[in-house]
Design an enzyme around this catalytic site. Structure first.
Site: not given
Ligand SMILES: Cc1cc2nc3c(=O)[nH]c(=O)nc-3n(C[C@H](O)[C@H](O)[C@H](O)COP(=O)(O)OP(=O)(O)OC[C@H]3O[C@@H](n4cnc5c(N)ncnc54)[C@H](O)[C@@H]3O)c2cc1C
Length: 473
Positions: A193, A319, A452
Site C-alpha cells: 500500500g 509465500d 567519505h
Molecule cells: C506488488 C508486489 C511487490 C512486491 N515487491 C517485493 C519486493 O520488492 N521484494 C521482495 O522481496 N518481495 C516482493 N514481493 C513479494 C514477492 O513477489 C514474493 O514474496 C515472491 O514472489 C514469492 O515467491 P514464491 O516463489 O514463493 O511464489 P511466486 O513468485 O508467487 O511463484 C509461484 C508460482 O507458482 C505458480 N503456480 C501456482 N500454483 C501452481 C500449480 N499448481 N502448478 C504450477 N504452477 C503453479 C504461479 O503461477 C507462480 O508463477 C512483492 C509482491 C507484490 C505482490
C-alpha cells in the site's frame, strides 16, 4: 506419458526456479511445473514491475525538481504508455534470463498446472504429480523422489471489495493500468500500500490511504512508522489510521465512494479508483494437498526448519508457507530445502537476519528486532540514531530525509536490530545484515571504515551514537 525425476518443483516463481537451479547444480534430475510464467509473482506482478514504475515516478519527480540543482527545464509531461513499455521490457529481459537458466541447468519445464496425486506404487514417498498442460495436450505424469511446493500466493481482498474491471483493483491489476487515475483510495497501509501511495503521489495522483491499525507500516519500528507518516503527508498523501473500511458502503458510479468508521464516526471517501492491499493468501487450492498428510495453518503449509512438510519427501517454501512473504526469503528457503533433500547439511535460516525493504520514496529497510520487540523479549536496550541531514552525500544528492536507528543489547552490546528510512537504504541494509550474521557489535560496525562522502556514513555514525560517540551530531 510418465517421467521419473529426483525432484519436481511445483511453481516456477523466485523460490521455485532458484531451488531448481540449485538442485541441478547438486546433480538432481529436476523438472519444474509452472502454470503461468517462469519468474512468478516477483518478476511479473511484484518486485520488478513495481520497482520499474517506482523508478519512473522518482525520475518524474526529480525532473520537476531539477531547478533546485540549477537545471532549468520546461515542465515535464508524463507518457504513462512509455512508462509501462519500459516496465515490460525489463520484465521480458529478466524472463528470458530465467528461461536461459533452466536450459543451462537441463531442467525440464512443464507449462501447466501441477497437482499432487498422493503416494502411488511408482512414487510411494513423494506422490505422483499430474500436469494439466496449458496447450491442452495429454497430461503427463511425473514420478518424483522429492516434491517442492512453491506455488506462491495471490492478493487477498475484503468481502464486498471484489476486483472489477473499472474501479476496484489489487496490485495485480494496478500494475497493468494503462492510464493513471486522478485520485485513488488505497485500503491498507502496509508495504505494498505504501509503495503504491508513494509512487502514485510522485506521478501526481491524489492519494488517500485508509489503514485499520493505529499506524502505517505496522511491522516496522514505531519511529520508522512515524517518520514515514510525516514524509508521506509531506508528499500530499492523506493518511487515515484507525479506519475500519465498511465494504457494504461501497458505491461505484463515475468513481468510488466508501465509508470508514473512525473513532465511532463514519467518514466518506471518494476517488476515481480503489486499490485493495490487505495482504496475500497462500496458493494451496487444487494442488492436491487432500491426497497427502500435509498440514496447513491459517491457510499456509506447515513445515519444519528444512521446509519438510508432514510428508518428509514433500517440501514447501516461499509465500505458500506464509511468514515473511519476500522473494529473497523464498529463494533462500528453496536452496535450504534442496540441499537438505540432497543429503547436505544446510544451516537453517534465522529470520532475525532477513532484511526487509520498502521501495517508497524515501525508502525503508530493516533487519532484526524493532525497539518494541526487543523490549517485549526482555532485553534492556540502548539505541543510536543518526539523521541523513548531517551526512554530506545526502545533501549533495538533495535527499536528506530519514535516519538510521540501531537497537543494541545494553548488557552485552549485541546488535539486535537496524532500521532505516532514507535514500538508497534498501541497498545499505546489507551491511547491517552482514553485521547480524557475523554477530558484530555496534562498536565493530563503527570501526569498519565508511568512505567519505557516502550515504553509508550514516550507518557508522548511528553505530557510534549507540554509546553517544557520534561525531557529526
Ligand atoms: C506488488 C508486489 C511487490 C512486491 N515487491 C517485493 C519486493 O520488492 N521484494 C521482495 O522481496 N518481495 C516482493 N514481493 C513479494 C514477492 O513477489 C514474493 O514474496 C515472491 O514472489 C514469492 O515467491 P514464491 O516463489 O514463493 O511464489 P511466486 O513468485 O508467487 O511463484 C509461484 C508460482 O507458482 C505458480 N503456480 C501456482 N500454483 C501452481 C500449480 N499448481 N502448478 C504450477 N504452477 C503453479 C504461479 O503461477 C507462480 O508463477 C512483492 C509482491 C507484490 C505482490
Amino acid at each position: 506419458m510418465a517421467e521419473e525425476y529426483d525432484l519436481v518443483v511445483l511453481g516456477g516463481g523466485t523460490g521455485g526456479y532458484v531451488a531448481a537451479v540449485r538442485a541441478s547444480q547438486l546433480g538432481l534430475k529436476t523438472a519444474i511445473v509452472e502454470s503461468g510464467k517462469l519468474g512468478g509473482t516477483c518478476l511479473h506482478k511484484g518486485c520488478i514491475p513495481s520497482k520499474a514504475l517506482l523508478r519512473s515516478a522518482e525520475v518524474f519527480k526529480q525532473t520537476k525538481e531539477a531547478d533546485s540543482f540549477g537545471i532549468e527545464t520546461s515542465e515535464p509531461t508524463l507518457n504513462f504508455f512509455k512508462v509501462q513499455e519500459r516496465k515490460q521490457s525489463i520484465i521480458d529481459t529478466l524472463h528470458q534470463g530465467v528461461q536461459g537458466l533452466m536450459k543451462k541447468g537441463k531442467i525440464d519445464v512443464y507449462e501447466g498446472f501441477g497437482r499432487i496425486l498422493g503416494p502411488s506404487i511408482f512414487s510411494p514417498s513423494a506422490g505422483t504429480i499430474s500436469v494439466e498442460l496449458n496447450n491442452g495436450e495429454e497430461n503427463p505424469m511425473l514420478i518424483p523422489k522429492n516434491v517442492l511446493v512453491a506455488t506462491g500466493s495471490s492478493p487477498r481482498t475484503l468481502p464486498g471489495l471484489d476486483v472489477d474491471e473499472q474501479y476496484v483493483m489489487t496490485s495485480d491489476e494496478a500494475l497493468s493500468m494503462q492510464e493513471l487515475p486522478n485520485s485513488i483510495v488505497i485500503v491498507g497501509g502496509g508495504v505494498i500500500g505504501i509503495e503504491w501511495a508513494s509512487m502514485l503521489a510522485d506521478f501526481g495522483v491524489e492519494v488517500t490511504v485508509l489503514e485499520y491499525l493505529d499506524r502505517i507500516l505496522p511491522t516496522e519500528d514505531k519511529e520508522v512508522s512515524k517518520e514515514m507518516t510525516r514524509l508521506m503527508k509531506k508528499k500530499g498523501i492523506k493518511i487515515v489510521t484507525g479506519a475500519k473500511v465498511m465494504p457494504e458502503t461501497l458505491k461505484k458510479e463515475d468513481g468510488i465512494e466508501i465509508q470508514a468508521e473512525r473513532k465511532g464516526e463514519n467518514q466518506t471517501y471518494t476517488a476515481d479508483r480503489m486499490l485493495v492491499s490487505v495482504g496475500r493468501s497462500p496458493n494451496v487450492k487444487n494442488i492436491g494437498l487432500e491426497n497427502t498428510d500435509i498440514e496447513t495453518e491459517n491457510g499456509a503449509i506447515k513445515t519444519n526448519q528444512y521446509y519438510q512438510t508432514k510428508e518428509s519427501h514433500i517440501y514447501a517454501i516461499g509465500d505458500v508457507i506464509g511468514g515473511m512473504q519476500l522473494a529473497h526469503v523464498a529463494s533462500h528457503e528453496g536452496i535450504i530445502a534442496v540441499e537438505h533433500m540432497a543429503g547436505e547439511n544446510p544451516m537453517p535460516m534465522d529470520m532475525e537476519q532477513v532484511p526487509s525493504c520498502i521501495y517508497s520514496n524515501p525508502e525503508v529497510s530493516s533487519v532484526g528486532l524493532t525497539e518494541e520487540q526487543a523490549k517485549e523479549q526482555g532485553y534492556e536496550v540502548k539505541t543510536g540514531k543518526f539523521s541523513f541531514k548531517a551526512i554530506g552525500k545526502a545533501l549533495v544528492q538533495g535527499e536528506t530525509d530519514g535516519f538510521v536507528k540501531i537497537v543494541a543489547n545494553k548488557e552485552n552490546d549485541d546488535l539486535l536490530g537496524v532500521h532505516m528510512v532514507g535514500p538508497h537504504v534498501t541497498d545499505m541494509i546489507s551491511e547491517a545484515g552482514l553485521a547480524k550474521v557475523l554477530d558484530a557489535t555496534p562498536w565493530e560496525v563503527a570501526h569498519s571504515i565508511h568512505p567519505h562522502p557516502t550515504l553509508s556514513e550514516v550507518m557508522g555514525e548511528a553505530a557510534l551514537a549507540v554509546d553517544g560517540k557520534q561525531i557529526h551530531g
